[in-house]
Write a protein that holds these residues in place. Structure first.
Motif, PDB file in Angstrom:
ATOM      1  N   MET A   1      17.626  47.891 -77.936  1.00 33.66           N
ATOM      2  CA  MET A   1      17.189  47.698 -79.481  1.00 33.66           C
ATOM      3  C   MET A   1      18.845  47.379 -79.672  1.00 33.66           C
ATOM      4  N   LEU A   2      19.519  45.967 -79.811  1.00 37.41           N
ATOM      5  CA  LEU A   2      20.446  46.650 -80.969  1.00 37.41           C
ATOM      6  C   LEU A   2      21.632  47.426 -81.450  1.00 37.41           C
ATOM      7  N   THR A   3      22.149  47.470 -81.348  1.00 38.14           N
ATOM      8  CA  THR A   3      23.079  49.348 -81.998  1.00 38.14           C
ATOM      9  C   THR A   3      23.841  49.079 -83.090  1.00 38.14           C
ATOM     10  N   ALA A  74      37.745  48.641 -71.399  1.00 39.48           N
ATOM     11  CA  ALA A  74      36.876  48.214 -71.356  1.00 39.48           C
ATOM     12  C   ALA A  74      36.182  47.531 -72.414  1.00 39.48           C
ATOM     13  N   ILE A  75      36.591  48.237 -73.664  1.00 36.42           N
ATOM     14  CA  ILE A  75      35.941  47.870 -74.687  1.00 36.42           C
ATOM     15  C   ILE A  75      35.952  46.882 -75.654  1.00 36.42           C
ATOM     16  N   PRO A  76      35.005  45.683 -76.495  1.00 32.61           N
ATOM     17  CA  PRO A  76      35.924  44.945 -77.254  1.00 32.61           C
ATOM     18  C   PRO A  76      36.754  45.211 -78.176  1.00 32.61           C
ATOM     19  N   GLN A 123      31.856  33.209 -81.092  1.00 39.52           N
ATOM     20  CA  GLN A 123      32.107  34.623 -81.022  1.00 39.52           C
ATOM     21  C   GLN A 123      33.339  34.996 -81.133  1.00 39.52           C
ATOM     22  N   PRO A 199      26.246  38.454 -88.182  1.00 38.86           N
ATOM     23  CA  PRO A 199      26.466  40.216 -88.696  1.00 38.86           C
ATOM     24  C   PRO A 199      27.257  40.220 -89.020  1.00 38.86           C
ATOM     25  N   ARG A 252      24.543  53.512 -80.610  1.00 37.09           N
ATOM     26  CA  ARG A 252      25.371  53.842 -78.597  1.00 37.09           C
ATOM     27  C   ARG A 252      25.377  55.231 -78.299  1.00 37.09           C
TER      28      ARG A 252
ATOM     29  N   LYS B  17      41.549  42.137 -65.885  1.00 42.77           N
ATOM     30  CA  LYS B  17      42.180  42.939 -66.353  1.00 42.77           C
ATOM     31  C   LYS B  17      40.831  44.368 -65.427  1.00 42.77           C
ATOM     32  N   ARG B  21      42.073  46.872 -63.063  1.00 42.74           N
ATOM     33  CA  ARG B  21      41.287  48.319 -62.892  1.00 42.74           C
ATOM     34  C   ARG B  21      40.621  48.940 -62.029  1.00 42.74           C
ATOM     35  N   MET B 122      24.693  40.616 -81.691  1.00 49.43           N
ATOM     36  CA  MET B 122      26.749  40.785 -80.908  1.00 49.43           C
ATOM     37  C   MET B 122      26.663  42.389 -80.436  1.00 49.43           C
ATOM     38  N   TRP B 124      25.930  46.169 -78.771  1.00 47.57           N
ATOM     39  CA  TRP B 124      25.526  47.512 -78.040  1.00 47.57           C
ATOM     40  C   TRP B 124      24.471  47.310 -77.791  1.00 47.57           C
ATOM     41  N   ASN B 125      24.224  46.733 -76.435  1.00 47.61           N
ATOM     42  CA  ASN B 125      22.495  47.086 -76.595  1.00 47.61           C
ATOM     43  C   ASN B 125      21.856  47.677 -75.155  1.00 47.61           C
ATOM     44  N   PHE B 143      24.182  51.657 -72.014  1.00 46.61           N
ATOM     45  CA  PHE B 143      24.915  50.222 -73.091  1.00 46.61           C
ATOM     46  C   PHE B 143      25.880  49.074 -72.287  1.00 46.61           C
ATOM     47  N   TYR B 145      27.957  45.657 -73.749  1.00 46.43           N
ATOM     48  CA  TYR B 145      28.167  44.429 -74.902  1.00 46.43           C
ATOM     49  C   TYR B 145      27.824  43.195 -74.513  1.00 46.43           C
ATOM     50  N   VAL B 147      28.060  38.915 -76.735  1.00 45.01           N
ATOM     51  CA  VAL B 147      28.268  38.610 -77.967  1.00 45.01           C
ATOM     52  C   VAL B 147      27.607  36.909 -77.698  1.00 45.01           C
ATOM     53  N   GLU B 187      32.865  43.428 -68.607  1.00 42.02           N
ATOM     54  CA  GLU B 187      34.721  43.790 -68.509  1.00 42.02           C
ATOM     55  C   GLU B 187      34.702  44.289 -69.454  1.00 42.02           C
ATOM     56  N   LYS B 188      33.612  45.158 -70.962  1.00 38.77           N
ATOM     57  CA  LYS B 188      33.636  44.630 -72.241  1.00 38.77           C
ATOM     58  C   LYS B 188      32.856  45.916 -72.045  1.00 38.77           C
ATOM     59  N   SER B 189      32.427  46.369 -71.019  1.00 37.02           N
ATOM     60  CA  SER B 189      30.847  47.402 -71.036  1.00 37.02           C
ATOM     61  C   SER B 189      31.390  48.619 -70.848  1.00 37.02           C
ATOM     62  N   GLY B 190      32.432  49.232 -70.663  1.00 34.40           N
ATOM     63  CA  GLY B 190      32.810  50.984 -70.301  1.00 34.40           C
ATOM     64  C   GLY B 190      32.681  51.359 -68.902  1.00 34.40           C
ATOM     65  N   MET B 194      31.779  48.684 -65.658  1.00 37.00           N
ATOM     66  CA  MET B 194      32.711  48.656 -64.554  1.00 37.00           C
ATOM     67  C   MET B 194      32.091  48.751 -63.184  1.00 37.00           C
TER      68      MET B 194
END
Lengths: 252, 211
Positions: A1-3, A74-76, A123, A199, A252, B17, B21, B122, B124-125, B143, B145, B147, B187-190, B194
Motif C-alpha cells: 500500500m502506498l503510504t 537518498a530521499i527525494p 512527475q 496527489p 512508512r 551521486k 555514495r 507517487m 513510498w510503497n 519501502f 520511492y 513516481v 537512488e532515492k529510496s534510502g 542503496m
C-alpha cells in the motif's frame, strides 16, 4: 500500500536555513544539509526547500545547497521559490532536486507548467497554491507573491487547470490556517483532493500529530507538510508517524 | 566500471551521486563504444517513453543496449529506463520499446471498484518479493520511492521479482537473465535502495572476476 507522506519544509535564505531552528544536538542548525540529514534519520518521506533569498547571489547559493543535499541524501526533495523559467528548473533539477515547485510564476504564465512537464515530465512539476477563503466568492481565492496579492483565480478551478497543464502534484497552503497551529484546512484540502487526479500535499496549520491524522482521513491529503512544529521540536516526524500508525493511517 | 547511459532524458545526477555514495567507479556517456566497454550499464530515465525511444533510436544507443544485453553483462533500467526494456508503451501513442523483456507499458486507470487512486503513483510503497533473484539477495521487504503514471503489464510472471500494491499489482523489480529493471528510484529510496544498487554492482564484480 502506498503510504501517506510527512514532509518537513525548510526555508533557505542565502544558503542558510532560517526561522529559529531549535536543535541543540545539531552542530550548525543553519546548515541545510545537516538539517536534511536530521529529518531523514527521523523518517521524513520527502523534504521541501523553499528559497526565500532576495538576491541573485542567494539564488546561486541555492544551487550549491541542492547539489550538496543530493550528494548526501537518498530521499527525494522539492525546491521552490524564485523558479520563473525553464532555465531555473533545469538548474535545480540538474543540481539534483527531484521536483521543482512553481507558485507565482505559474499563475503569471501558466504555459510554464506545460513547458516544464513536457521537458522534465509531470512527475517533477509541483504547483504550489496559496489559498484564502473569500466569503464573496463563496470559495477560496488564489494568492500570489507570498500571499500578498489576490488573483482572479478560484482555487479549485486553478488546481484543475494546473493539472490539465501538466502539474504532477499540488502543494496546497491554507493562508487562513497557516501559523495558527489549529490544524490543516480540511474543507479546502478535501475539496482540492477530490477535484484533481494528482496527489495533494496539505500545508498550513499543523499543530500536533492528530492534525495530520485529520488531514489524511478527512482532508483526503496524500501528503502533509509542516515547518515550525518540527523546527521548534513541538513534535517530531517520528512522533507524528508513530501516532499515525496507532490511528491506522498507513505510513512508512 | 559502471556506465551510465546519457541520452538526454535521465536524472543522471541522482544516479551518479548514488554511485559516489557507494564508492563505485562510474562514468556517464553517450558514446556507444565507451558504454559497450562498461562492466555494467545503467539506463536511467524520467520523461516520456516516446521521446526517450526516439532519442535512443536516433543516437544508435538502442542497438547498442540490445547488443549489450546479449553480451551477458548486467544491465539495469531505472524508472522510465525500466519501462523502455519492455516491448511497447501506450504513452503518447503506441511506441515500440527495446523488447528485452516481455510486456507492455500502460497507464494507471486511476480507480479500482469505484475508489479513486491518484496518478502519478507517487511516494513510498512496500515491496513484496515474488521470485528469487540475486538482485534482492540479503534484502528484506521494505519501502521504496515511486513516481510514475504508467506501469508494466506482463503475462510472464517470472520476470517480476518484486511488486507493490496499488490499484493494480505494480511490477517494481523485474529481471530476466542479466537484464534488470526497477520501477521506483533506488537512488532515492534510502538504505534499501542503496542495498539494491549494491547488489547490482556486486553482479558486475562477480562477472568481472569470473571472466
Amino acid at each position: 500500500m502506498l503510504t501517506k507522506r510527512i514532509i518537513p519544509c525548510l526555508d533557505v535564505k542565502e544558503g542558510r536555513v532560517v526561522k529559529g531552528i531549535q536543535f541543540v544536538e545539531l552542530r550548525d542548525a543553519g546548515d541545510p544539509v545537516e538539517l536534511a540529514r536530521f529529518y531523514d534519520q527521523q523518517g521524513a518521506d520527502e523534504l521541501v526547500f523553499l528559497d526565500i533569498s532576495a538576491s541573485h547571489e542567494g539564488r546561486k547559493t541555492m544551487v550549491e545547497v541542492v547539489n550538496e543535499v543530493a550528494s548526501e541524501l537518498a530521499i527525494p526533495f522539492t525546491v521552490g521559490g524564485g523558479i520563473n523559467s525553464l532555465a531555473d528548473m533545469k538548474r535545480m533539477l540538474r543540481a539534483g532536486a527531484d521536483k521543482v515547485s512553481l507558485n507565482t510564476a505559474a499563475v503569471l504564465r501558466p504555459s510554464l507548467i506545460t513547458e516544464g512537464a513536457s521537458f522534465f515530465g509531470a512527475q517533477c512539476m509541483v504547483v504550489a497554491i496559496d489559498a484564502k477563503f473569500d466569503p464573496e466568492l463563496g470559495s477560496w481565492r488564489v494568492y500570489t507573491h507570498g500571499g500578498r496579492k489576490a488573483t482572479d483565480y478560484e482555487v479549485i478551478a486553478w488546481a484543475k487547470e494546473a493539472v490539465r497543464l501538466g502539474a504532477g502534484e499540488i502543494l496546497l497552503t491554507s493562508m487562513d490556517c497557516d501559523g495558527e497551529k489549529d490544524g490543516f484546512d480540511l474543507a479546502l484540502t478535501r475539496a482540492v483532493s477530490e477535484a484533481v487526479t494528482v496527489p495533494v500535499i496539505a500545508s498550513g496549520g499543523a499543530g500536533n500529530a492528530a492534525h495530520f491524522v485529520a488531514a489524511f482521513r478527512d482532508g483526503l491529503a496524500d501528503a502533509a507538510l509542516a515547518a515550525s512544529i518540527f523546527h521548534y521540536k513541538e513534535t517530531s516526524v517520528e512522533e507524528v508517524k508513530t501516532f499515525l500508525k496507532s490511528e491506522g493511517v498507513n505510513v512508512r | 566500471m559502471i556506465g551510465i547511459i546519457d541520452y538526454g532524458m535521465g536524472n543522471l545526477f541522482s544516479v551518479s551521486k548514488a554511485m559516489e555514495r557507494l564508492g563505485v567507479e562510474y562514468f556517464v556517456s553517450e558514446d556507444r563504444k565507451e558504454l559497450a566497454g562498461a562492466d555494467a550499464l545503467i539506463l536511467p530515465g524520467v520523461g516520456s517513453f516516446k521521446d526517450a525511444m526516439e532519442r535512443l533510436n536516433e543516437t544508435g544507443l538502442s542497438e547498442m543496449v540490445k547488443q549489450y544485453a546479449g553480451s551477458g553483462k548486467p544491465m539495469l533500467g531505472i524508472c522510465l529506463g525500466m519501462q523502455l526494456l519492455f516491448a511497447q508503451s501506450e504513452e503518447n501513442g503506441l511506441t515500440d520499446g527495446l523488447a528485452l523483456l516481455p510486456g507492455k507499458v500502460i497507464r494507471f486507470s486511476g480507480e479500482k471498484a469505484g475508489t479513486p487512486y491518484k496518478v502519478p503513483h507517487m511516494g513510498w510503497n512496500r515491496l513484496r518479493f515474488i521470485n528469487k533473484s540475486p538482485i534482492i539477495s540479503g534484502i528484506s521487504e521494505d519501502f521504496v520511492y515511486f513516481v510514475h503514471s504508467y506501469y508494466v503489464s506482463t503475462e510472464e510472471r517470472k520476470v517480476v521479482i518484486a511488486d507493490c500494491e496499488y490499484d493494480v499489482d505494480v511490477p517494481a523489480v523485474v529481471g530476466k537473465g542479466n537484464v534488470y529493471g526497477m520501477q521506483f528510484h533506488p537512488e532515492k529510496s534510502g538504505g534499501l535502495g542503496m542495498s539494491l544498487l549494491q547488489n547490482f554492482i556486486q553482479l558486475a564484480k562477480e562477472r568481472t572476476i569470473q571472466s
